[in-house]
Structure formats: structure tokens, C-alpha cells
Enzyme design. Sequence first.
Site, PDB file in Angstrom:
ATOM      1  NE  ARG A   1       9.071  -4.284  -3.485  1.00 14.81           N
ATOM      2  CZ  ARG A   1       9.866  -4.276  -2.418  1.00 14.81           C
ATOM      3  NH1 ARG A   1       9.839  -3.271  -1.573  1.00 14.81           N
ATOM      4  NH2 ARG A   1      10.704  -5.272  -2.200  1.00 14.81           N
TER       5      ARG A   1
ATOM      6  CG  HIS B   1       2.902  -7.867  -3.743  1.00 12.21           C
ATOM      7  ND1 HIS B   1       3.341  -6.743  -3.070  1.00 12.21           N
ATOM      8  CD2 HIS B   1       3.986  -8.331  -4.409  1.00 12.21           C
ATOM      9  CE1 HIS B   1       4.626  -6.557  -3.306  1.00 12.21           C
ATOM     10  NE2 HIS B   1       5.038  -7.522  -4.122  1.00 12.21           N
TER      11      HIS B   1
ATOM     12  CD  GLU C   1       1.350  -4.435  -1.974  1.00 14.91           C
ATOM     13  OE1 GLU C   1       1.961  -5.231  -1.216  1.00 14.91           O
ATOM     14  OE2 GLU C   1       1.627  -4.302  -3.163  1.00 14.91           O
TER      15      GLU C   1
END
Length: 371
Positions: A251, A298, A280
Site C-alpha cells: 500500500r 497498482h 492514487e
Amino acid sequence: MAVAAENQSQPPQNDLPYVLILKPPAAFSIFGDHFFHSPKFQFLKAFESPLPLSQFLLTHAQSVQAILTSASGSVTADTIRLLPHLGLVVTTSQGINHIDLSECRRRGIAVAGAGTIFSTDCADSAVGLLLDVLRKVSAANRYVKQGLWSSQGNYPLGNKLGGKQVGIVGLGSIGTEVAKRLEAFRCSISYNSRSKKPSVPYTFYPNVVELAVNCDALIICCALTDETHHLIGKEVLSALGKDGVIINIARGPIIDEKELVQCLIKREIRGAGLDVFEHEPDVPVELLALDNVVMSPHNAVCTTESLEELRKTVVGNFEAFFSNEPLLTPVPLDDLPHLSESRMYKKLLLSNKPIWRTAKLKDMMLVGILL
């Protein structure tokens, strides 16, 4: 208009139990809302209703027996308290910090996740990013495509992965798969985790700084919790040193992104491979011009093959629940490593930025399905 809105908020009229979806899982955008279809339950889609969410939940509070969510959809204590018959929350993600686990435990509500479905994909990506940074694969590719090979000569050499000392932060299912792959490269593996694991042969460091001091590369595989938020900061990066490489497929907020950017710009570490970011989908503009950084949007988390496994697992969990059978991938709630509604996730939810957004979701795969 009021009648139309009321009609749109009504669930289908049949005897199948209802599964509430607050926000559409990213899989719906790729495969359609039939992706998790089953003849044993039906979906109640809050996101399709013109009613405000609170009103929608109050309207259907007595009908909902389960929830389907993803990393982009928070299941808060307030939502849970509005649903008196809720018995199960299923998430399409491996990470579960978007669910109030404490409230689920208090209410006796079961939780099921993706299990270890994405572990091998994440491990493949982690090693791929590490190889790319060390051997300068992406940078050399750009060099050739820009026509610089013929005009400027050979591209600078990279570094080998074989024999490197690699530290893994978080030796869970993903970290363990990473270690297995690195063994094939004859890497010396060490790790930091919540506790020492007697069953593994790798060196354990209880302190991440000490781990970084003794590593050529650091791979982040741990969960995002209050304790791991900005776990990797200036001290750890300095300990890693100018020849060190950091990889993050966990993360974004686990790394202090501002500190990382400065370390990369100043060449205080060799390079970084990043699949996740702190805010993000926004990426620090400073990283875009750096050849010592390899990035992906991601999407380390899954492949087309693992998505099919996810479909079977999600549907299987709901069908097991409604048949009073054991869940396929239950999340233990007795010993919670994640603090529910952690401060990092609240900060993301309260910000003006969505947790994920993209106009090209199909090209980027499941951005919304996270570790």
C-alpha cells in the site's frame, strides 16, 4: 418523479436472499455486473438508486443479509448498524482495512476476503520490478526506442539480482511467495514481521531500520495499519543506503512518499519499483523523469487468471453462507492486525480524491482491487 425514484430503489421481487453492493466492484466495469452472478442470491445495488445512501439503507435495512465490497468501498460501523440482519461481509480484496472489523466482531458478522488468490501475482510483480530496477530494463527500452543507441552508444550497465541480500517487510502469504522466488536467484533473504516465524530459515530482524542496514533491497509486502503508516521514512531509507533499492507492492502510505522522492532525486538510494502510491491515482511529478524509478498503476495485484479464481471464491463464500456451510476464505476476527477504519483510510475517504479513478479501467485492469 418521487414515484419513479421509489420504484428504482426497490429490490427484485423473488425469494432469493439479498447481497448489498454499496459501490460497484471494479470487476463490474470490466466483465459486467453478471460477473458474480449466482442462482442462490441476488444483488441490491445501492449505487444504481437515486436515493441518498442513508435513505436507501433505511428503506432496505430489513432485507440485507450480506454485503459485497472492494477496497474502494468502505464498510463503516454506521453502515453496519443500519442493517440488523447483516451476517456476512465479503470483499474482493486481500486487504481488509476498509472494513470496520471491530464492529463486525461485536455484532458477530462474518468477514471473508480474497484469501491468498493474489499472492503469487503480487510476488511475480515484486520480483519483476526488482529485476527491472537493477538491470535497467525499462530505462534501456526507452533508450533504444528514442534512437539513442546509435547516436550515443551503449547504455550504462545494470546490476545483477543473483546473490543480493533482500529484506522482506511482512512475511505473510505475499512475502513468503516473494522469498520463494528470490531463492531461485540465490539471494540471501531476511525479514521483518509482527513476530518471528520459527518455520522459516530466513534471518529475522525485529526492527525495520536494522533490516534495511543489512540489505541491498527492501520489498514491502505488509498490510497497511496505523502501525505501518509511514513505516518506511527517512531513517529506513538512509539505512538502506545509496546502493539500496526499495520495492512496494503493498500500500502506498506505508512509505513516506515525500521522503522517498527526495532520496531518489538526490540519489541517496539506487532506485525504486513502485506499484502503489500514497495518493492514487496521482503520482509525484518528480518521479516521471527519473530513470531509476519503475512504476505500474497498482495492477500487481492480479491477472486475468486470478480474477477467475476471485469470481469462484466470492460466489462460493456467499453460497456457503446462505447454505449454512463454512466460508471458503474467512477472516479471523479474534486477533485483528488491522485497526478498523484506520486513520489512513479515513483520511483518504475524507479527501477530495477518490481512492481510484481512471478513464481506461480496462487497460489498467483492476485498479480498485487492492492488497
